[in-house]
Every structure is written in C-alpha cells, then in structure tokens.
Design an enzyme around this catalytic site. Structure first.
Site, PDB file in Angstrom:
ATOM      1  N   CYS A 231       0.421   2.636   6.607  1.00  0.00           N
ATOM      2  CA  CYS A 231       0.569   1.252   7.034  1.00  0.00           C
ATOM      3  C   CYS A 231       0.730   0.382   5.783  1.00  0.00           C
ATOM      4  O   CYS A 231       0.304   0.759   4.702  1.00  0.00           O
ATOM      5  CB  CYS A 231      -0.637   0.808   7.841  1.00  0.00           C
ATOM      6  SG  CYS A 231      -2.197   0.978   6.969  1.00  0.00           S
TER       7      CYS A 231
ATOM      8  N   HIS B  33      -8.624   4.382  -2.001  1.00  0.00           N
ATOM      9  CA  HIS B  33      -7.213   3.989  -1.842  1.00  0.00           C
ATOM     10  C   HIS B  33      -6.812   3.191  -3.078  1.00  0.00           C
ATOM     11  O   HIS B  33      -6.899   1.966  -3.089  1.00  0.00           O
ATOM     12  CB  HIS B  33      -7.114   3.152  -0.555  1.00  0.00           C
ATOM     13  CG  HIS B  33      -5.757   2.617  -0.227  1.00  0.00           C
ATOM     14  ND1 HIS B  33      -4.590   3.068  -0.782  1.00  0.00           N
ATOM     15  CD2 HIS B  33      -5.384   1.642   0.661  1.00  0.00           C
ATOM     16  CE1 HIS B  33      -3.567   2.393  -0.277  1.00  0.00           C
ATOM     17  NE2 HIS B  33      -4.028   1.520   0.598  1.00  0.00           N
TER      18      HIS B  33
ATOM     19  N   CYS C  83       0.792  -1.239   0.000  1.00  0.00           N
ATOM     20  CA  CYS C  83       0.000   0.000   0.000  1.00  0.00           C
ATOM     21  C   CYS C  83       0.814   1.273   0.000  1.00  0.00           C
ATOM     22  O   CYS C  83       0.286   2.344  -0.253  1.00  0.00           O
ATOM     23  CB  CYS C  83      -0.937  -0.003   1.199  1.00  0.00           C
ATOM     24  SG  CYS C  83      -2.154  -1.302   1.093  1.00  0.00           S
TER      25      CYS C  83
END
Lengths: 404, 724
Positions: A390, A360, A94
């Site tokens: 994260c 996202h 991510c």
C-alpha cells in the site's frame, strides 16, 4: 523482430533493521554508508564488474538532508566506482524500494540497459518521517482540497469498514512477530542479511532489533490506540465525508499492530539473461510482471489488491497460481483487507513475518520484501511469488516473480 | 466635500496629518481616504518634508474597510477584488518607500485596514491603555487582511506568531503589540506620544522597512523549513475543517496564505495575499459571516422587535422562580449571575434544595472554566434563597413560572403567583409549547404577562423567545426585552402560536430524519449528512436524547392545536416512525436504553430493527439528505414569517443558529434562501413537495411573493421605529 529480454534477479541483500530512534542499532550509521556497505558486499558476492552497472536506482521516502540527492551514486563514489555506475533516486512513498526494482526490470526489459542495481534506504532515526514535508499533507490549502487524512486514520477506517476487531488486528500482529522470530531461529535470513559495519570495520548490527517473539494478543492488547486523538480532532470528520455509511471510526491501531519505525537498506541485482551470463551471474528469479494503481485516497491503503491484479495480469497468472505473498504490513488492517478482498489464504502470506515485527524502513522495504520472498520460494520450493504494497495518497504497487 | 485628511506643517518640518472620515463617526479606509492619501503621497514625493505624523482626534484610529464596498467590488468578480487589494497595497507601499519617516499615533482602536495602515508606517506609537484593541478581525467575518497586513505580520513576526493574530483574529492591547514588535513604543499621553514620534523621526531620517533591506529573512523561516512546525499545523487544519464543517474556509485560506507568503519575496507575498483576499471576498461564506457576525449583531443591538416608543422600565428588584427543576434552576442561575436577588421555590423544601444544588454545580462549572472568580461565585450563590410553596415568592416583583408543561397546572399556579405580586409586578411563564393567551385566561392582568422560553441548558444557551400573548402590553414586551438583555441573553419576539418559532423549526429537522428512517435510509447516512452539513448533532441522537415519548407528546399537542384552529393535523411521515418505535417496539429513547439506537456499556449503535420500519432499504446521497433538512426548516421558517410568528430577519437567522443549531455557515435560513435566489429556492421546494409532501410547500406561489416576504423581514429590521 527482437524479443523482449527477461529481467532476472540475481541477488538480493539487506541490512538488519535497527530501531529507528536515537540509540537504535543503526542510528550511528549514515544512510549512504549503509548503501555503500551493501553495494560492496553485492559486488563481492556476485562478482560483476562495477563498469557493467548501468544504473543504481534507490528508493527513499524522505530524500532530504543526508538522504538528499541520488544516494546510489554517492555510495558508488564512496566505494571508488568513479567512472562506473550512475545513480538515481525514486520516491513512491512506502513502495519506493519496490518501485526501484520494477523500474530496473523495465529498464532491462527495454533492452537499453542490462544490469541495474535497485533497492532503497531509509534512516528513520536520522531523517525522521515527513522530513521532506509535502504539499499533500502539509500545505493547509492543498491538504484540505484533497481531503487529506493521515494513514493511521485510513488504516482504522479499513478495519472499521471490514469489521476487523482489535483482537483480529493484534492476532495478525502477534503472528508477524512469531513468524519473524521463527525465521531468524531457523536461519531463514542467513543468506540475505548482511551485518552493518562502521568505518572501523566493526560490526554494529547483525539482527533485526524490533522482533518480540513472545508477543501475544494479550500482550498487544495492553497498548493504547494511537490515532483516536487526531481522529476526533478533525480527521474523522474529513474521512466520514467520503464514508458516510460509517457512524463512528473505531481507532484500534496501536504501536503494536502498526509497522515499526526502523533504519535499514536493501539492494537487488537485476540483469538481462545475456548480461547475467556475460558477468557470470546466476539468475535466481525472473520478474514476470509489475502492477501499479491509484486507489481511493481517503481510505488510501486498499491499493495492494488491485496492484496485485494488474501485476498478475501482466504476468498472465491468477492469485491461485501464486505460492507465496509478501503484503507489506504497514498496518495490520492492510494485509487483512488484502486477504479478504482476494481470498488469498493466511498461510501463503508473510510466512517469515513482516514490517509489524521487523519494521518498515520506508524507502527500503519493497526491496527487503522481494529478497525475503525469493529466499522463501527457494526454501519452500514454491514457483511464483508476489510482493504488494500500500502507498500513501492512495496507490498500490506489486511485483510478480518466478523462481528459476 | 469635507476633507478626510487635514495637514499641518510645523516649523520643525514635520507634517501632522489628522484623519477624520466625513462619511461617519468611525474612520474607515474609504475611497475618499485612498484618493486623498494618494494625493498626499504625490505631494510628499515631489516636495519631501522631514517627517509625517498620522493621528486622529477621534476615539478610534480606525476600523478598516467598508464591508459594503468590499461586497460591491466582489459582485463585479474576483478580478476586481484582487485589483482593489493590489491598488491599496501599492498605496501603502508608497508610504514605506517615501524615503522619509512616517509615524502613526494609535490612541484608540485600530483594526483591519486601519491597523494595516499603521503597519505600513515606519513606526507606530500607541497609548498604553489595555482597553485599546489592535489587530485583524477579518477572519471572523470570512475575510482576511487584504491591505498588506498579512504579509507584513508574517515578515515581521514569522509564520507561527502571525497565526493567532490573523487566523484566530485575536485582537491585542498596545502592550502586547509592543512586545511582539508590531508597534514601536508606548506612551501615556498624546504629548508623550508626539515627543516619541518626533524623537523617532529625528533619529531615523531615511528609514527602510526590514524587507527593503538586504539579507532580510522572515523570523523562523518558511512553513516547510521546520518539520515540527508543519506537523503541528496539520492537526490545526483538520480542526478548522471540522469546526467549519468544510464550509468555512477563511481560516484555512489565511493559514495557507501565511505559509505561502513565507516562501517567497515581499511583492510575491503581496500578490498571494491579494489573491487569497479576493477568493474570500467573492465567497458565499463571507456574505454569510459578515451578515451574521457584523450586520445581524448590530441590528439586534437596536432590538427591532422591542416596542421603540416604550421607555426603559426599571428592572425587577427581586425575581421569583417557581419550579426548581432543570429549567427553573437554570433560570435562577442566569438571574443570580446577572446580579438579581432570586427566590427559587418549589412544592417542598427538598425539591427547592435540589434546584439550589444544580445552581452550585453551574457555579462550579463556571469556576472550573475560569468564567468567574471564587468571590463572584460565592456572591452569586448568596443572591439565591430557596422557598417551599408559592407563598415563599412574596416580595418578588417579577415571577417566572417553570413548572411542568400542563396548562391547568400553569394556570393555577400563575393565578396564585399573581395574587402575591405588587401592583407594578410582572409575570412570565417558561413554556416551549403552551398557549400564552390560553394560560392568561386565569389572570387578572394578562397585559402584565408573557412567555419567556429559555432553552436548555440555560447556562449555555444564549437565546430566549419572548412569547407575546393576545393581551400582552407593549410595556410588558419592552420590559421583557430589556430584562432578557440584562441576563446577557439574546431575546427574539415570537407570536403565541404552537411551537412558537424555534421548537417548530427544530422539529422539522428531526422529523425529516425520522421520515428518512421510514424510507429505509441507513441511520449512519442520516446522522452523517446532518453532521457534514454543519448541524451540531445527529438528529436521531437528538430525538433519543430528549426521549421519543416527549416527541409524541409534542406531536399530539400539535395535532390538538391544529384541530382547535380548524386545520387538519400535519401527519408528518416522521411522526409515524416515532409512533411505531414507541408503540410497537417500546423504544422510548436514550434513558430507556432503547430508541433509534441501542445503548450499552460499550456505547451506542443503531437499532438493527430500524430497517424493518421501512418497506425496503433505500439510499440517498449526503447532499440529498442535507437538502431535505435545510429545505424543510427553511420552508417552515418562511411559513413562520408568512403567519407573523416572527418578523425580524436578524432574529430569524440568529435565532435559528443559536437556539436550534441551524448550520452557522449558512448565515441563517433567510441568507441561505437569498444566496440560492428566490426562484431557485421556490423551484426546489416545489420539487421536494411533489416528491415528499406538503411539508416542503411554501405559503407563496411565485418568486416575487417570496422576495416580498424576505423583503418584509429585512424592512422590519431597518425600520424599527414603526413598531410599537
């Protein structure tokens, strides 16, 4: 002794984010096309010569199929930059988009490269999450040996351990939608968001699609938990092996208080001071430090605080010095945990909304957050900003910037 | 030495090879088999024939490898197991690459290595009989197919279709195997099978397996080729981890091997399969699961604790049950289900009707789960009549008393029941705690009386403790064994001492948990340590569920029993915690809404006051806590063996797992002790006894004595003829 060159952000652009499913605003657009469109706009706005580009570093989390290979180079070729601008692809789950920027800054600060375009892209509608497989999650032997649990279980574990109620999670999520809606209404994204155009030159998407400005705790409360089924099916047992002080994992994350699945791309132009001057670029911010850490992999998503500490350490700053934070809203419990652990107040965090509202687009988000932070610093007059994210498998990544 | 393989060459050039394992009634893939197969292949390679037909005149084609040989190889190290697996594969590979057709005829069960042999042949024709079972049972005993069966199944069927056969160890009928493509065809007789085989040989003079042909692809591709496939697999893997409590890895190792095999070529896949097989062969898990699911099962079938000299007695004509509560109704259901005519009686018609309603509910549940048909359910209910008062049991030749646990009451009702029995009748008491010998004092014929300790809920608990009183006859014990077995429940024989076997060993688990509360260990750790160790439920929840007041009754009763036997009561620290909760804090358990947990509409949470029951908050690791649970129970099991409460090793292991939830991955308490080693276990118990008290002390002082105790229990199972 030569001094280490500073790495400057001269420009940051992104696409609007389309819903990451069939019928989403960007679902008919190839991911490489999104990159090529942004690349052309970046070059037109900043005015550098393509030949000056040392590298195009792009993050992508599912770099397979049409997202396979170094897409930055493909986009450059598509734009006719045949003998200019090589490209590479990075995957740090991510935080890939942020990692691309950090890598670009490190390249520039090495003194061996001078102008690097960094960013990321993810078409989650066309190349769904997990299309690239991965032994950590999907090899039976390896996932078992490493106590793999899906991120939603980790997010629920963070909330359970942190005593966060369902309402706490939903309240943070409602705020994300309200902040994002206000930011759009006030034109805060006007500079950075570049409409996506198709091959005919027709605009297909101009605004983020997923924001619901009227979201409230009450409306979000109606949504069903997502991870209780797989938790009870076995993953809770795996997680409790490492967290036996928890009697029961509460599964309070829903589609409403987790990040939305969207398509999008973003680019950031990173240059040395010397190169910026030579290419006629205007530095907007200096990259002061990067931070990267590994964290406990079962709870997985608690890395942002430590990554931020490391980036601040590199920058010679403390949390108190930072005016604004972008903490990726992978799940509502992640920024809530970050604030609880660092003492950073809510009013400094994600003031223009985040991934819960806008989405996202995995590989692109880090670059989007960096652009949003830079715009907000310029608007509010703040000096220092920090992006932290994260990352799957227990990692964290952060970047500290200073508006110039 | 007698030959395993008998050859007969017919005029048409087809060689028939008949399998007959001289080492036993079942064909196994023994060392002799491998040697003779190797020699046969040598001859066929030198002097080819037109074709080969493999068959057997025995009922089963074969039951695969010998687990003792597998264990012996594993004892020499994983390299040996790997090498042996590779050697067997190389042998089977030579069948495939002979260049002449080899056909197997499956006229009976073919499982494990024997089914793998059939898969290595170029074709297999099976008798079309739904009673025949084919497949790979290996995962159920902690192994996986190691003679190429996994690789061939994946190459023939693909990753997805291979999983139920390999991982779930699902055995299939020939028709299903034909549908999948694991057998070539079906026929109704040997004649027809031979014709099919000969025709196939004629049509395929030089067959090659798919993987020996160009452009062979695994159906459906590799594990990582399909997003939907590996996403779906992931949840399944976590389910296996949960079910095996992280201790049973055979299923996951097999899943992984299936994925891995599909990612590369045939020979690479063979190596992968051999590696996975070797890893499992040397695992304690395989020892435990082979022991429990294979060895104990066959031991218990021989019923070591049944007096062997006693002939089978006629089963009762009609069973009378007094007490229509939870247990009485459950016992009535089990009897009616097994086909017995049942009278269920209680003090009033209303009470008996409540019991009948529970039987109806049990039937409804079984129907819902498709465990019986509507007709079977109706017939079951028709076999049950209810009655009011003891006299309504007249006409029953077996009567089971299931009234409250009160010795005076039991004596009184049993005496009345005995008076109604015919001369050849029998009497039993369902008790979990009271002395059978003591109850028997009220009876005219104590030799025709014993205890039958059923567990709750009766329809789901498949174990019964047969409690032998001082005057119980061998004939009665044998009858009880046969009768319990006829209920499809597993009997174990226990002596008439307090708590018998199961209850007292169970109490060691839950009292240890209560003791940990008294030491200030957080409730979550206490519960999670049990769940992670493989106990089916948290001990504090279990105490709450059965009520703390009941625990107190049991504790007080145990103390009385100890004093009566001239011994001091145990004074377990866990008992003190339970007393404090009930007496000082009025917390009586789940039904009262307050026990170790608080119970509200929102669910349950540990009572915050628990920390005040300890002088200070302490912590412990999961391993330390689990060690105490397991060791406390193992120590008590050894005490039971030492005192003669129970004698059979298989009954100890199976009983502990089936009746009281001892973690199944261990293979039972005695296997856990054996896998650790007598010396190490003794040292562990001494260390824990020093720190925590005499409940961890063993009745033996040396490792030698401990070994002797274990050997005695094992010997009991292998020498049943000395009993009775």
């Amino acid at each position: 002794m030569t001094t280490i060159p500073d790495a400057y952000i001269c420009e940051a652009l992104r696409t609007p984010r389309g819903k990451g499913r069939a019928g989403g605003g960007l679902a008919s657009i190839k991911p490489v096309q999104m990159v090529a469109g942004l690349l052309a706009e970046l070059q037109a706005r900043a005015g550098f010569a393509p030949e000056a580009v040392d590298d195009i570093v792009l993050g992508c989390v599912s770099p397979v199929g049409e997202q396979g290979g170094p897409m930055g180079r493909t986009a450059a070729l598509l734009n006719g930059w045949d003998m200019a601008a090589p490209g590479m692809q990075v995957n740090r789950f991510c935080a890939s988009g942020l990692e691309a920027i950090n890598l670009a800054a490190q390249k520039v600060r090495s003194g061996w490269e001078n102008l690097v375009i960094a960013g990321g892209v993810e078409s989650m509608s066309r190349v769904p999450m997990f299309s690239d497989g991965g032994a950590w999650q999907f090899d039976p032997e390896i996932s078992t040996a490493t106590d793999y649990v899906p991120q939603g279980i980790s997010a629920d574990l963070i909330a359970t351990l942190g005593g966060m109620s369902r309402d706490d999670l939903d309240a943070f999520s409602a705020r994300s939608h309200q902040n994002a809606a206000r930011a759009w209404a006030n034109g805060h994204f006007a500079r950075s968001v570049v409409p996506v155009r198709d091959q005919l030159g027709l605009s297909v998407l101009e605004r983020d699609e997923n924001i619901r400005g009227n979201a409230t705790v009450e409306s979000l409360r109606a949504l069903a938990p997502v991870f209780d089924g797989i938790g009870r099916g076995g993953y809770d047992h795996v997680a409790l092996g490492r967290y036996p002080e928890v009697l029961l994992i509460r599964h309070d994350h829903t589609a409403g208080n987790s990040s939305a699945i969207v398509d999008g791309a973003a680019l950031v132009l990173v240059a040395s001071g010397e190169q910026a001057e030579a290419s006629g670029l205007t530095p907007r911010a200096r990259i002061l430090g990067t931070g990267l850490c590994a964290s406990e992999p079962v709870i997985m998503l608690t890395g942002p605080a430590e990554a931020a500490r490391r980036a601040l350490n590199a920058a010679g700053l403390t949390f108190d010095d930072i005016d604004l934070f972008e903490v990726n809203e992978a799940f509502a419990s992640v920024p809530l945990h970050f604030m609880a652990e660092t003492g950073v107040p809510l009013e400094k965090v994600n003031i223009d909304g985040g991934a819960i509202a806008m989405g996202h687009p995995l590989g692109a988000t880090g670059a989007m957050l960096t652009g949003t932070l830079l715009d907000a610093l310029e608007r509010t007059g703040g000096r220092y900003g920090l992006v932290t994210m994260c990352i799957g498998a227990g990692m964290g990544s952060a970047t500290v910037i200073e508006r110039v | 030495m007698t030959d395993y393989l008998t050859e007969s060459l017919a005029d048409d050039g087809i060689l028939t090879v008949t399998l007959a394992d001289p080492s036993g009634p079942m064909n196994r893939t023994t060392g002799q088999f491998k040697d003779e197969l190797g020699a046969l292949l040598d001859r066929l390679e030198a002097n080819p024939v037109r074709g080969v037909i493999l068959l057997t005149d025995r009922a089963a084609f074969g039951v695969g490898g010998d687990v003792d040989q597998i264990a012996a190889l594993a004892a020499a190290g994983a390299e040996e197991s790997f090498a042996d697996s590779q050697r067997l594969k190389a042998l089977y590979r030579r069948i495939e690459t002979l260049g002449l057709p080899v056909v197997a005829l499956l006229e009976g069960m073919a499982v494990g290595g024997s089914f793998e042999l059939a898969l290595a042949c170029h074709a297999a024709f099976a008798l079309d009989d739904d009673r025949i079972r084919l497949g790979f049972p290996e995962c159920s005993i902690g192994l996986l197919p190691g003679a190429g069966g996994l690789v061939r199944t994946v190459h023939l069927l693909g990753c997805d279709a291979a999983q139920p056969l390999i991982v779930d160890a699902k055995l299939i009928a020939p028709a299903e195997a034909a549908r999948l493509g694991l057998v070539t065809g079906l026929a109704d007789s040997r004649e027809a099978l031979l014709t099919a085989a000969r025709d196939w040989i004629a049509a395929n003079p030089a067959p090659a397996k798919p993987w020996d042909q160009k452009r062979h692809k695994i159906p459906g591709g590799g594990h990582f080729d399909k997003r939907g496939r590996y996403l779906a697999m992931q949840g399944r893997v976590s389910g296996h981890v949960k079910r095996g409590y992280g201790h049973q890895m055979a299923e996951i190792t097999a899943l992984s091997a299936i994925c891995d095999v599909a990612a590369c070529g045939f020979a690479d896949g063979e190596r992968i399969e051999s590696r996975a097989f070797a890893r499992l062969a040397v695992s304690p898990e395989a020892t435990a699961r082979i022991g429990l699911n294979l060895k104990d099962k066959s031991t218990l079938k021989r019923a070591p604790s049944r007096p062997q000299a006693q002939p089978p007695h006629p089963m009762p004509e009609r069973v009378g049950i007094l007490g229509a509560g939870l247990m009485g109704a459950g016992i009535a259901f089990a009897n009616a289900r097994a086909g017995y005519e049942v009278i269920l009686a209680d003090v009033s018609a209303e009470a008996a009707a409540r019991g009948f309603a529970q039987i109806e509910a049990d039937v409804a549940r079984a129907l819902h789960r498709k465990q019986m048909t509507d007709a079977e359910g109706a017939a079951l209910l028709a076999r049950v009549t209810t009655g009011a008062g003891i006299p309504s049991l007249a006409g029953c030749d077996l009567m089971i008393e299931a009234v409250f646990e009160d010795i005076a009451l039991k004596r009184s009702v049993l005496a009345q029941m005995e008076a109604l029995l015919p001369a050849n009748g029998h009497l039993a008491s369902n008790t979990s705690a009271l002395s059978i010998t003591g109850i028997a004092e009220a009876l005219q014929h104590p030799e025709r009386f014993l205890g039958l300790h059923f567990f709750s809920p009766v329809d789901r608990m498949h174990l019964v403790e047969i409690v032998v009183g001082a005057q119980t006859s061998d004939a009665m014990l044998a009858l009880a064994h046969d009768y319990t077995t006829s209920l499809r429940k597993q009997p174990i024989t226990v002596a008439d001492s307090h708590g018998f076997f199961a209850s007292r060993a169970f109490q060691k688990f839950i009292y240890e948990a209560a003791a940990l509360i008294g030491e200030g260990v957080p409730a979550a750790l206490i519960e999670n340590a049990a769940l992670q160790a493989g106990y089916p439920a948290g001990p504090l929840s279990l105490i709450d569920d059965t009520a703390l007041t009941l625990s107190i009754k049991v504790i007080e009763h145990a103390a009385e029993a100890a004093i009566a036997a001239g011994k001091p009561p145990e004074d377990h620290p866990g008992e003190r915690v339970i007393f404090a909760l009930v007496n000082d804090h009025k917390r009586e358990g789940r039904r009262a809404g307050a026990g170790f947990y608080d119970y509200t509409d929102a669910g349950k949470s540990p009572w915050p006051g628990l920390s005040h029951l300890a002088p200070a908050r302490t912590t412990a690791t999961l391993d330390e806590i689990a060690e105490r649970y397991l060791t406390a129970q193992c120590c008590d099991v050894l005490r039971c063996l030492h005192e003669g409460v129970i004698q059979s090793a298989a009954e100890v292991n199976t009983g502990a797992i089936k009746a009281i939830g001892f973690p199944a991955w261990t293979g039972g308490p005695l296997r856990l002790i054996a896998s650790e080693g007598a010396g190490a276990f003794l040292a562990r118990s001494q260390r824990l006894a020093q720190r925590h008290g005499a409940r961890f002390a063993l009745p033996v002082a040396t490792a030698q004595d401990l070994l002797a105790l274990l050997d005695r229990a094992a010997a009991f199972d292998t020498a049943p003829s000395t009993q009775g």
